[in-house]
Design a protein around this motif. Sequence first.
Motif, PDB file in Angstrom:
ATOM      1  N   TYR A   1       0.812  -1.366  -0.044  1.00 26.34           N
ATOM      2  CA  TYR A   1      -0.115  -0.034  -0.103  1.00 26.34           C
ATOM      3  C   TYR A   1       0.597   1.443  -0.013  1.00 26.34           C
ATOM      4  CZ  TYR A   1       0.074  -0.074   5.215  1.00 26.34           C
ATOM      5  OH  TYR A   1       0.537  -0.273   6.659  1.00 26.34           O
TER       6      TYR A   1
ATOM      7  N   ILE B   1       0.773   4.800   1.841  1.00 25.57           N
ATOM      8  CA  ILE B   1       0.078   5.343   3.089  1.00 25.57           C
ATOM      9  C   ILE B   1       0.764   6.851   3.620  1.00 25.57           C
ATOM     10  CG2 ILE B   1       1.914   3.884   4.690  1.00 25.57           C
ATOM     11  CD1 ILE B   1      -0.324   3.419   6.655  1.00 25.57           C
ATOM     12  N   GLN B   2      -0.100   7.509   4.298  1.00 27.36           N
ATOM     13  CA  GLN B   2       0.573   8.756   4.621  1.00 27.36           C
ATOM     14  C   GLN B   2       0.039   8.749   6.010  1.00 27.36           C
ATOM     15  OE1 GLN B   2       1.457  11.671   2.376  1.00 27.36           O
ATOM     16  NE2 GLN B   2       1.887  12.850   4.372  1.00 27.36           N
TER      17      GLN B   2
ATOM     18  N   LYS C   1      -0.916   7.333   8.946  1.00 28.02           N
ATOM     19  CA  LYS C   1      -1.513   6.122   9.010  1.00 28.02           C
ATOM     20  C   LYS C   1      -2.694   6.057   8.510  1.00 28.02           C
ATOM     21  CE  LYS C   1      -0.394   5.748  14.063  1.00 28.02           C
ATOM     22  NZ  LYS C   1      -0.573   5.094  15.135  1.00 28.02           N
ATOM     23  N   LYS C   2      -2.788   6.981   7.381  1.00 31.16           N
ATOM     24  CA  LYS C   2      -4.086   6.847   6.576  1.00 31.16           C
ATOM     25  C   LYS C   2      -3.623   6.212   5.105  1.00 31.16           C
ATOM     26  CE  LYS C   2      -7.063   9.709   3.786  1.00 31.16           C
ATOM     27  NZ  LYS C   2      -7.630  10.743   3.458  1.00 31.16           N
ATOM     28  N   VAL C   3      -4.308   5.141   4.936  1.00 31.11           N
ATOM     29  CA  VAL C   3      -4.067   4.276   3.497  1.00 31.11           C
ATOM     30  C   VAL C   3      -4.595   5.227   2.416  1.00 31.11           C
ATOM     31  CG1 VAL C   3      -4.466   2.155   2.278  1.00 31.11           C
ATOM     32  CG2 VAL C   3      -4.077   2.155   4.987  1.00 31.11           C
TER      33      VAL C   3
ATOM     34  N   SER D   1      -4.260  -2.156   0.328  1.00 35.40           N
ATOM     35  CA  SER D   1      -4.925  -2.520   1.386  1.00 35.40           C
ATOM     36  C   SER D   1      -4.024  -3.096   2.607  1.00 35.40           C
ATOM     37  CB  SER D   1      -6.107  -3.397   1.227  1.00 35.40           C
ATOM     38  OG  SER D   1      -5.523  -4.848   0.623  1.00 35.40           O
TER      39      SER D   1
ATOM     40  N   TRP E   1       0.476  -3.929   3.786  1.00 32.43           N
ATOM     41  CA  TRP E   1       1.866  -4.050   3.409  1.00 32.43           C
ATOM     42  C   TRP E   1       2.190  -4.943   4.494  1.00 32.43           C
ATOM     43  CZ3 TRP E   1       6.582  -2.093   5.886  1.00 32.43           C
ATOM     44  CH2 TRP E   1       7.964  -2.820   5.129  1.00 32.43           C
TER      45      TRP E   1
ATOM     46  N   ARG F   1       4.869   9.966   3.661  1.00 29.16           N
ATOM     47  CA  ARG F   1       4.414   9.101   2.546  1.00 29.16           C
ATOM     48  C   ARG F   1       5.205   7.935   2.251  1.00 29.16           C
ATOM     49  NH1 ARG F   1       0.975  11.244  -2.253  1.00 29.16           N
ATOM     50  NH2 ARG F   1      -0.285  11.927  -0.723  1.00 29.16           N
TER      51      ARG F   1
ATOM     52  N   ASP G   1       5.247   4.593  -0.160  1.00 31.12           N
ATOM     53  CA  ASP G   1       4.354   3.981  -1.244  1.00 31.12           C
ATOM     54  C   ASP G   1       5.092   2.609  -1.507  1.00 31.12           C
ATOM     55  OD1 ASP G   1       3.214   3.290  -3.482  1.00 31.12           O
ATOM     56  OD2 ASP G   1       3.391   5.219  -4.480  1.00 31.12           O
TER      57      ASP G   1
END
Length: 131
Positions: free
Chosen positions: A75, A77-78, A80-82, A86, A88, A120, A122
Amino acid sequence: EMSASLVGSEMCIRDSRITVNKGLAPSIKEMFKEIYKSKERFPIHEIGCYSWRGKNSSSEHCEGLAFDINSNENYMIQGKKVLAGSLWKPKKNRYSIPLNCKLVKILEKYGFHRGLWGSRRDYMHFSYFGG
């Protein structure tokens, strides 16, 4: 805007076709040969490279210079926001790419670096110029 003659070298990688930057196509072909010949033989079940993201986008996907590998299991993620994908879980999911594995080392050898920018992360993204 990227010239269509620079993007658009299509190559078959096992059962997938991806469109990559024409200038890097020969070395990308060698890179994937090395990935598949390695003892690790990391399982790639889904991959994307060229993807038009709009005229004002700075994404290297627009130029065929970035890969997203196994995007659902790696995923973005920033904090804790995905933002995409869905999960990793490299120790639990065979399609999640560990931070330091043979696949990553081969990609880096050919100039592709993972998308880890501050908060962030990725985990699916590998780009030629780090963007």
